[in-house]
Design a protein around this motif. Structure first.
Motif, PDB file in Angstrom:
ATOM      1  N   ARG A   1       0.835  -1.211   0.000  1.00 27.93           N
ATOM      2  CA  ARG A   1       0.000   0.000   0.000  1.00 27.93           C
ATOM      3  C   ARG A   1       0.868   1.258   0.000  1.00 27.93           C
ATOM      4  O   ARG A   1       0.579   2.221  -0.722  1.00 27.93           O
ATOM      5  N   GLU A   2       1.930   1.247   0.788  1.00 29.15           N
ATOM      6  CA  GLU A   2       2.835   2.395   0.846  1.00 29.15           C
ATOM      7  C   GLU A   2       3.509   2.627  -0.505  1.00 29.15           C
ATOM      8  O   GLU A   2       3.600   3.760  -0.984  1.00 29.15           O
ATOM      9  N   ALA A   3       3.963   1.544  -1.132  1.00 30.15           N
ATOM     10  CA  ALA A   3       4.615   1.658  -2.438  1.00 30.15           C
ATOM     11  C   ALA A   3       3.649   2.202  -3.492  1.00 30.15           C
ATOM     12  O   ALA A   3       4.027   3.050  -4.312  1.00 30.15           O
ATOM     13  N   ILE A   4       2.418   1.743  -3.451  1.00 32.93           N
ATOM     14  CA  ILE A   4       1.418   2.221  -4.412  1.00 32.93           C
ATOM     15  C   ILE A   4       1.134   3.704  -4.186  1.00 32.93           C
ATOM     16  O   ILE A   4       1.072   4.487  -5.137  1.00 32.93           O
TER      17      ILE A   4
ATOM     18  N   HIS B   1       3.992   5.694  -5.513  1.00 39.37           N
ATOM     19  CA  HIS B   1       3.986   5.671  -6.983  1.00 39.37           C
ATOM     20  C   HIS B   1       2.958   6.660  -7.531  1.00 39.37           C
ATOM     21  O   HIS B   1       3.259   7.446  -8.440  1.00 39.37           O
ATOM     22  N   ILE B   2       1.766   6.639  -6.975  1.00 40.79           N
ATOM     23  CA  ILE B   2       0.713   7.550  -7.422  1.00 40.79           C
ATOM     24  C   ILE B   2       1.131   8.995  -7.191  1.00 40.79           C
ATOM     25  O   ILE B   2       0.937   9.861  -8.057  1.00 40.79           O
ATOM     26  N   GLU B   3       1.705   9.284  -6.040  1.00 39.42           N
ATOM     27  CA  GLU B   3       2.134  10.653  -5.736  1.00 39.42           C
ATOM     28  C   GLU B   3       3.213  11.114  -6.725  1.00 39.42           C
ATOM     29  O   GLU B   3       3.176  12.254  -7.187  1.00 39.42           O
ATOM     30  N   ARG B   4       4.150  10.229  -7.079  1.00 43.07           N
ATOM     31  CA  ARG B   4       5.174  10.592  -8.079  1.00 43.07           C
ATOM     32  C   ARG B   4       4.517  10.901  -9.411  1.00 43.07           C
ATOM     33  O   ARG B   4       4.906  11.849 -10.106  1.00 43.07           O
ATOM     34  N   LYS B   5       3.528  10.103  -9.799  1.00 45.84           N
ATOM     35  CA  LYS B   5       2.844  10.338 -11.068  1.00 45.84           C
ATOM     36  C   LYS B   5       2.108  11.674 -11.056  1.00 45.84           C
ATOM     37  O   LYS B   5       2.091  12.389 -12.062  1.00 45.84           O
ATOM     38  N   ARG B   6       1.491  11.999  -9.923  1.00 47.82           N
ATOM     39  CA  ARG B   6       0.770  13.277  -9.829  1.00 47.82           C
ATOM     40  C   ARG B   6       1.696  14.462 -10.061  1.00 47.82           C
ATOM     41  O   ARG B   6       1.279  15.508 -10.554  1.00 47.82           O
TER      42      ARG B   6
END
Length: 63
Positions: free
Chosen positions: A27-30, A33-38
């Motif tokens: 969950r932390e990795a996901i 990842h989402i925050e980097r994409k944002r």
């Protein structure tokens, strides 16, 4: 989620070292990842293009 055995072993070792469950590590990795994409302008541009295409498709289906 299925992972190759080596990656699953490494993930489990990381989670143990962090004192968290494998599920929490995933969950932390996901979330990271989402925050980097944002924050990634090129990704946001691609996302907008996908959203526009999907909007066009949905409008056609709604006719």
């Amino acid at each position: 989620m299925r992972l190759p055995a080596e990656q699953a072993d490494e993930l489990e070792a990381v989670a143990r070292a962090e004192g968290i469950s494998v599920s929490d590590a995933v969950r932390e990795a996901i979330a990271e990842h989402i925050e980097r994409k944002r924050k990634d302008k090129a990704f946001r541009d691609r996302l907008r293009a996908v959203m526009e295409r999907d909007r066009e498709i949905l409008e056609r289906l709604g006719r």
